[in-house]
Design a protein around this motif. Structure first.
Motif, mmCIF file in Angstrom:
data_model
loop_
_atom_site.group_PDB
_atom_site.id
_atom_site.type_symbol
_atom_site.label_atom_id
_atom_site.label_comp_id
_atom_site.label_asym_id
_atom_site.label_seq_id
_atom_site.Cartn_x
_atom_site.Cartn_y
_atom_site.Cartn_z
ATOM 1 N N VAL A 70 12.210 121.582 134.470
ATOM 2 C CA VAL A 70 13.572 121.841 134.950
ATOM 3 C C VAL A 70 14.538 121.166 133.977
ATOM 4 C CG1 VAL A 70 15.213 121.633 136.852
ATOM 5 C CG2 VAL A 70 12.767 121.871 137.356
ATOM 6 N N VAL A 71 15.465 121.934 133.455
ATOM 7 C CA VAL A 71 16.465 121.403 132.511
ATOM 8 C C VAL A 71 17.776 121.256 133.281
ATOM 9 C CG1 VAL A 71 17.560 121.703 130.268
ATOM 10 C CG2 VAL A 71 15.315 122.742 130.693
ATOM 11 N N CYS A 72 18.146 120.003 133.574
ATOM 12 C CA CYS A 72 19.284 119.740 134.470
ATOM 13 C C CYS A 72 20.636 119.827 133.780
ATOM 14 C CB CYS A 72 19.117 118.389 135.156
ATOM 15 S SG CYS A 72 18.138 118.510 136.662
ATOM 16 N N GLY A 73 20.837 120.879 133.032
ATOM 17 C CA GLY A 73 22.174 121.194 132.543
ATOM 18 C C GLY A 73 22.580 120.610 131.212
ATOM 19 N N ASP A 74 23.682 121.128 130.721
ATOM 20 C CA ASP A 74 24.152 120.893 129.361
ATOM 21 C C ASP A 74 23.046 121.232 128.370
ATOM 22 O OD1 ASP A 74 26.613 120.226 130.353
ATOM 23 O OD2 ASP A 74 26.589 118.138 129.699
ATOM 24 N N MET A 75 22.661 122.490 128.413
ATOM 25 C CA MET A 75 21.716 122.968 127.414
ATOM 26 C C MET A 75 22.375 122.918 126.037
ATOM 27 S SD MET A 75 20.628 124.031 130.441
ATOM 28 C CE MET A 75 21.271 125.591 131.069
ATOM 29 N N VAL A 76 23.669 123.279 126.010
ATOM 30 C CA VAL A 76 24.417 123.275 124.743
ATOM 31 C C VAL A 76 25.697 122.450 124.886
ATOM 32 C CG1 VAL A 76 23.511 125.513 123.997
ATOM 33 C CG2 VAL A 76 25.634 125.431 125.337
ATOM 34 N N ASP A 77 26.242 122.055 123.739
ATOM 35 C CA ASP A 77 27.476 121.271 123.726
ATOM 36 C C ASP A 77 28.693 122.185 123.901
ATOM 37 O OD1 ASP A 77 28.682 118.698 123.442
ATOM 38 O OD2 ASP A 77 29.352 119.267 121.433
ATOM 39 N N THR A 78 28.620 123.386 123.318
ATOM 40 C CA THR A 78 29.748 124.315 123.369
ATOM 41 C C THR A 78 29.308 125.604 124.042
ATOM 42 O OG1 THR A 78 30.464 123.408 121.248
ATOM 43 C CG2 THR A 78 31.522 125.455 121.948
ATOM 44 N N ALA A 79 29.827 125.862 125.240
ATOM 45 C CA ALA A 79 29.414 127.064 125.984
ATOM 46 C C ALA A 79 29.617 128.306 125.118
ATOM 47 C CB ALA A 79 30.228 127.189 127.265
ATOM 48 N N GLY A 80 28.614 129.162 125.093
ATOM 49 C CA GLY A 80 28.727 130.434 124.381
ATOM 50 C C GLY A 80 28.469 130.344 122.882
ATOM 51 N N ASP A 81 28.248 129.126 122.333
ATOM 52 C CA ASP A 81 28.009 129.001 120.893
ATOM 53 C C ASP A 81 26.663 129.640 120.535
ATOM 54 O OD1 ASP A 81 28.838 127.014 118.318
ATOM 55 O OD2 ASP A 81 26.711 127.543 118.477
ATOM 56 N N GLU A 82 26.730 130.655 119.683
ATOM 57 C CA GLU A 82 25.519 131.449 119.413
ATOM 58 C C GLU A 82 24.413 130.637 118.754
ATOM 59 O OE1 GLU A 82 26.334 135.120 117.373
ATOM 60 O OE2 GLU A 82 27.821 135.665 118.895
ATOM 61 N N ASN A 83 24.780 129.755 117.803
ATOM 62 C CA ASN A 83 23.749 128.967 117.105
ATOM 63 C C ASN A 83 23.080 127.973 118.047
ATOM 64 O OD1 ASN A 83 24.196 130.215 114.649
ATOM 65 N ND2 ASN A 83 25.809 128.751 114.093
ATOM 66 N N GLU A 84 23.909 127.371 118.891
ATOM 67 C CA GLU A 84 23.367 126.374 119.830
ATOM 68 C C GLU A 84 22.453 127.054 120.845
ATOM 69 O OE1 GLU A 84 26.687 124.157 121.391
ATOM 70 O OE2 GLU A 84 27.305 123.475 119.404
ATOM 71 N N ILE A 85 22.891 128.180 121.371
ATOM 72 C CA ILE A 85 22.063 128.897 122.346
ATOM 73 C C ILE A 85 20.792 129.422 121.669
ATOM 74 C CG2 ILE A 85 21.972 130.960 123.829
ATOM 75 C CD1 ILE A 85 24.883 130.321 124.597
ATOM 76 N N ALA A 86 20.915 129.853 120.412
ATOM 77 C CA ALA A 86 19.731 130.364 119.694
ATOM 78 C C ALA A 86 18.674 129.268 119.572
ATOM 79 C CB ALA A 86 20.137 130.876 118.316
ATOM 80 N N LEU A 87 19.104 128.029 119.327
ATOM 81 C CA LEU A 87 18.123 126.938 119.201
ATOM 82 C C LEU A 87 17.434 126.667 120.547
ATOM 83 C CD1 LEU A 87 16.648 124.789 117.629
ATOM 84 C CD2 LEU A 87 18.631 123.283 117.863
ATOM 85 N N ILE A 88 18.177 126.727 121.621
ATOM 86 C CA ILE A 88 17.574 126.573 122.956
ATOM 87 C C ILE A 88 16.543 127.693 123.194
ATOM 88 C CG2 ILE A 88 18.105 126.836 125.441
ATOM 89 C CD1 ILE A 88 18.613 124.026 124.554
ATOM 90 N N ARG A 89 16.924 128.913 122.832
ATOM 91 C CA ARG A 89 16.010 130.064 123.004
ATOM 92 C C ARG A 89 14.714 129.892 122.202
ATOM 93 N NH1 ARG A 89 17.777 131.781 126.624
ATOM 94 N NH2 ARG A 89 19.676 132.916 127.063
ATOM 95 N N GLU A 90 14.891 129.457 120.923
ATOM 96 C CA GLU A 90 13.721 129.332 120.023
ATOM 97 C C GLU A 90 12.762 128.230 120.471
ATOM 98 O OE1 GLU A 90 15.109 128.404 116.056
ATOM 99 O OE2 GLU A 90 16.593 130.024 116.264
ATOM 100 N N THR A 91 13.285 127.226 121.163
ATOM 101 C CA THR A 91 12.458 126.064 121.508
ATOM 102 C C THR A 91 12.044 126.131 122.989
ATOM 103 O OG1 THR A 91 14.538 124.835 121.798
ATOM 104 C CG2 THR A 91 13.399 124.585 119.692
ATOM 105 N N LEU A 92 12.936 125.717 123.878
ATOM 106 C CA LEU A 92 12.599 125.721 125.317
ATOM 107 C C LEU A 92 12.396 127.136 125.841
ATOM 108 C CD1 LEU A 92 15.008 122.952 126.621
ATOM 109 C CD2 LEU A 92 12.502 122.885 126.677
ATOM 110 N N GLY A 93 13.180 128.076 125.323
ATOM 111 C CA GLY A 93 13.032 129.464 125.764
ATOM 112 C C GLY A 93 11.639 129.981 125.430
ATOM 113 N N ALA A 94 11.186 129.707 124.202
ATOM 114 C CA ALA A 94 9.854 130.170 123.781
ATOM 115 C C ALA A 94 8.769 129.447 124.583
ATOM 116 C CB ALA A 94 9.665 129.921 122.288
ATOM 117 N N TYR A 95 8.946 128.147 124.814
ATOM 118 C CA TYR A 95 7.980 127.392 125.623
ATOM 119 C C TYR A 95 7.896 128.002 127.028
ATOM 120 C CZ TYR A 95 5.758 123.531 128.084
ATOM 121 O OH TYR A 95 4.895 122.785 128.853
ATOM 122 N N GLY A 96 9.033 128.472 127.522
ATOM 123 C CA GLY A 96 9.125 129.051 128.860
ATOM 124 C C GLY A 96 8.349 130.350 129.017
ATOM 125 N N GLU A 97 7.900 130.940 127.911
ATOM 126 C CA GLU A 97 7.094 132.161 128.034
ATOM 127 C C GLU A 97 5.718 131.849 128.609
ATOM 128 O OE1 GLU A 97 7.318 134.138 124.229
ATOM 129 O OE2 GLU A 97 9.512 134.200 124.416
#
Ligand SMILES: [Fe+2]
Length: 291
Positions: A70-97
């Protein structure tokens, strides 16, 4: 009785190392005087340190093999920032598969100017991360994810605030107490830092960051009290949170608030890390693990 463990973490806040490292010493000292333990560290450009923390944590999760994260929020520093969200996707997002990863909205994910959610910011969050409040069952326990940013500042979304409160009440009341061994809640903001009835003013030890209103770190009493009442009625023992970027535990008459330091940039004395939570023989225990 099922024995299992899961990971609770908070504030990977991708992008924060770039913003907080290499700060001008005067600016860093000003923040320290306001209760934020900013380190005098050389500039960490871009998302390098955020990436390092995320990949180190995931390597450790591969060993721990938690049932879910469970990731209790503030995944990124800037809401909607594509690079920041992409890093979350590549790491925790991929682990989540392979292992379920549950997202909890933080003020940096869903708040306009990192503070007040509106319908547009909420729609964007839902498109990126899914539902902002929901529950799931695992083994004999129930887990409830809450949108504490909405609880904190509902003024633009009063109907949504009511819907979330109804969801919480219905979820807790519909539960057969014999059916669920533990009921555990997760939210970004700590409900309280000392006791459930504490006022909205800051404690000497928890001043709001500069340029932020009083009571930045917790849920205002007016909206905290109804949540506490529902949690108590359902005998919820533990609420896990983040937001404060430091470890902290408070307990009030059987209701525990466990604040977990940041996987990203820490603002207290604890290193970046996450919390390992174990349920064994009907008992819940947890420990913070620095990376
Ligand atoms: Fe944060």
């Amino acid at each position: 009785m099922a024995n299992f463990n899961f990971i609770q973490m908070a504030d990977p806040q991708v992008g924060m190392f770039d913003r907080f490292s290499g700060m001008d010493p005067e600016a860093a000292e000003f923040l320290r005087k306001n209760g934020l333990n900013v380190k005098d560290a050389p500039k960490s450009e871009g998302l390098k340190q955020d990436r390092a923390n995320l990949t180190t944590a995931i390597d450790q999760f591969e060993e721990i093999k938690p049932e879910f994260v469970v990731v209790c929020g503030d995944m990124v520093d800037t809401a909607g920032d594509e690079n920041e969200i992409a890093l979350i996707r590549e790491t925790l997002g991929a682990y989540g598969e392979d292992t379920p990863v549950h997202w909890v909205p933080g003020n940096h994910d869903i708040g306009v100017n990192n503070l007040i959610p509106d319908s547009e910011s909420t729609a964007k969050y839902r498109a990126e991360f899914g539902a902002d409040y929901y529950s799931f069952d695992h083994a004999e326990s129930k887990f409830i994810i809450l949108n504490s940013v909405l609880l904190d500042r509902p003024q633009n979304l009063l109907d949504e605030h009511k819907t979330q409160m109804d969801f919480l009440g219905d979820t807790l009341r519909s539960r057969d107490s014999k059916e669920s061994e533990h009921v555990i809640a997760f939210m970004h903001h700590p409900l309280f830092l000392n006791n459930a009835e504490e006022p909205d003013v800051d404690f000497d030890w928890a001043p709001s960051p500069p340029n932020q209103p009083d009571g930045y770190w917790t849920i205002p009493l007016e909206r905290r009290a109804p949540v506490v009442k529902l949690l108590r009625e359902a005998k919820v023992q533990t609420v896990f949170a983040g937001h404060w970027h430091r470890n902290h535990e408070a307990s009030d008459d059987g209701l525990d608030v466990v604040v977990t330091s940041a996987l990203g940039y820490p603002l207290g004395n604890d290193p970046s890390g996450y919390r390992m939570v174990s349920i064994a023989d009907g008992k819940l225990s947890h420990e913070y693990r620095g990376l």
